[in-house]
Design a protein around this motif. Structure first.
Motif, PDB file in Angstrom:
ATOM      1  N   SER A  19       0.770  -1.124   0.125  1.00 52.58           N
ATOM      2  CA  SER A  19       0.091   0.051  -0.082  1.00 52.58           C
ATOM      3  C   SER A  19       0.918   1.472  -0.107  1.00 52.58           C
ATOM      4  CB  SER A  19      -1.185  -0.019   1.161  1.00 52.58           C
ATOM      5  OG  SER A  19      -0.271   0.107   2.441  1.00 52.58           O
ATOM      6  N   ILE A  20       1.996   1.183   0.716  1.00 59.14           N
ATOM      7  CA  ILE A  20       3.021   2.237   0.660  1.00 59.14           C
ATOM      8  C   ILE A  20       3.555   2.465  -0.794  1.00 59.14           C
ATOM      9  CG2 ILE A  20       5.240   3.412   1.411  1.00 59.14           C
ATOM     10  CD1 ILE A  20       4.358   1.871   4.170  1.00 59.14           C
ATOM     11  N   LEU A  21       3.835   1.515  -1.283  1.00 61.54           N
ATOM     12  CA  LEU A  21       4.462   1.639  -2.835  1.00 61.54           C
ATOM     13  C   LEU A  21       3.222   2.169  -3.885  1.00 61.54           C
ATOM     14  CD1 LEU A  21       6.701   0.974  -4.841  1.00 61.54           C
ATOM     15  CD2 LEU A  21       5.601  -1.251  -5.163  1.00 61.54           C
ATOM     16  N   GLY A  23       0.660   4.054  -3.000  1.00 64.19           N
ATOM     17  CA  GLY A  23       0.738   5.612  -2.905  1.00 64.19           C
ATOM     18  C   GLY A  23       1.680   6.371  -3.177  1.00 64.19           C
ATOM     19  N   ALA A  24       3.050   5.780  -3.027  1.00 63.79           N
ATOM     20  CA  ALA A  24       4.166   6.754  -3.606  1.00 63.79           C
ATOM     21  C   ALA A  24       4.313   6.806  -5.133  1.00 63.79           C
ATOM     22  CB  ALA A  24       5.575   5.578  -2.833  1.00 63.79           C
ATOM     23  N   LEU A  25       3.748   5.735  -5.644  1.00 60.80           N
ATOM     24  CA  LEU A  25       3.598   5.772  -7.284  1.00 60.80           C
ATOM     25  C   LEU A  25       2.578   6.711  -7.666  1.00 60.80           C
ATOM     26  CD1 LEU A  25       4.099   1.929  -8.321  1.00 60.80           C
ATOM     27  CD2 LEU A  25       5.888   3.909  -8.583  1.00 60.80           C
ATOM     28  N   SER A  26       1.619   6.690  -6.881  1.00 59.40           N
ATOM     29  CA  SER A  26       0.563   7.740  -7.292  1.00 59.40           C
ATOM     30  C   SER A  26       0.832   8.792  -7.108  1.00 59.40           C
ATOM     31  CB  SER A  26      -0.832   7.259  -6.420  1.00 59.40           C
ATOM     32  OG  SER A  26      -1.424   6.156  -6.599  1.00 59.40           O
ATOM     33  N   VAL A  27       1.628   9.339  -5.825  1.00 55.63           N
ATOM     34  CA  VAL A  27       2.160  10.908  -5.900  1.00 55.63           C
ATOM     35  C   VAL A  27       3.226  11.138  -7.010  1.00 55.63           C
ATOM     36  CG1 VAL A  27       3.627  12.105  -3.987  1.00 55.63           C
ATOM     37  CG2 VAL A  27       1.611  10.716  -3.476  1.00 55.63           C
ATOM     38  N   ALA A  28       4.201  10.155  -7.398  1.00 60.41           N
ATOM     39  CA  ALA A  28       5.114  10.384  -8.335  1.00 60.41           C
ATOM     40  C   ALA A  28       4.223  10.708  -9.578  1.00 60.41           C
ATOM     41  CB  ALA A  28       5.961   9.257  -8.517  1.00 60.41           C
TER      42      ALA A  28
END
Length: 103
Positions: A19-21, A23-28
């Motif tokens: 889930s953290i991955l 989220g990070a990809l979405s923000v990027a």
């Protein structure tokens, strides 16, 4: 009873990392999209300023006038008439004027 308690445990470490991955990809992706849109906006602003600068120069008749001609064609009877004009401007923006007498 123990089976029910085991099924109600919290999320595993793998699920948390996944889930953290995500989220990070979405923000990027969001930041990348914002950067592209800002760059496109700046390019559009530069092109608008260049266009209006050329348009103002052409309409204000700045600089020397260049000789030019406008050809008028009547498609019904095929008559053609060429009119001498003065041309101002540059780039893709041009303005012309006819200082002659009426037809």
């Amino acid at each position: 009873m123990r089976k029910k308690l085991r099924e109600r445990r919290g999320e595993t470490l793998v699920e948390l990392l996944a889930s953290i991955l995500i989220g990070a990809l979405s923000v990027a992706l969001l930041v990348g999209g914002i950067m592209v849109s800002v760059r496109l906006g700046l390019d559009a602003r530069e092109r608008d300023e260049d266009y209006y600068r050329q348009l103002t120069a052409a309409e204000a008749r700045r600089g020397p006038a260049l000789p030019g001609a406008v050809e008028v064609v009547n498609t019904q009877n095929g008559l053609k008439n060429s009119i001498s004009v003065s041309v101002w401007g540059g780039g893709r923006t041009w303005s012309y004027s006819w200082e002659g007498a009426g037809p």
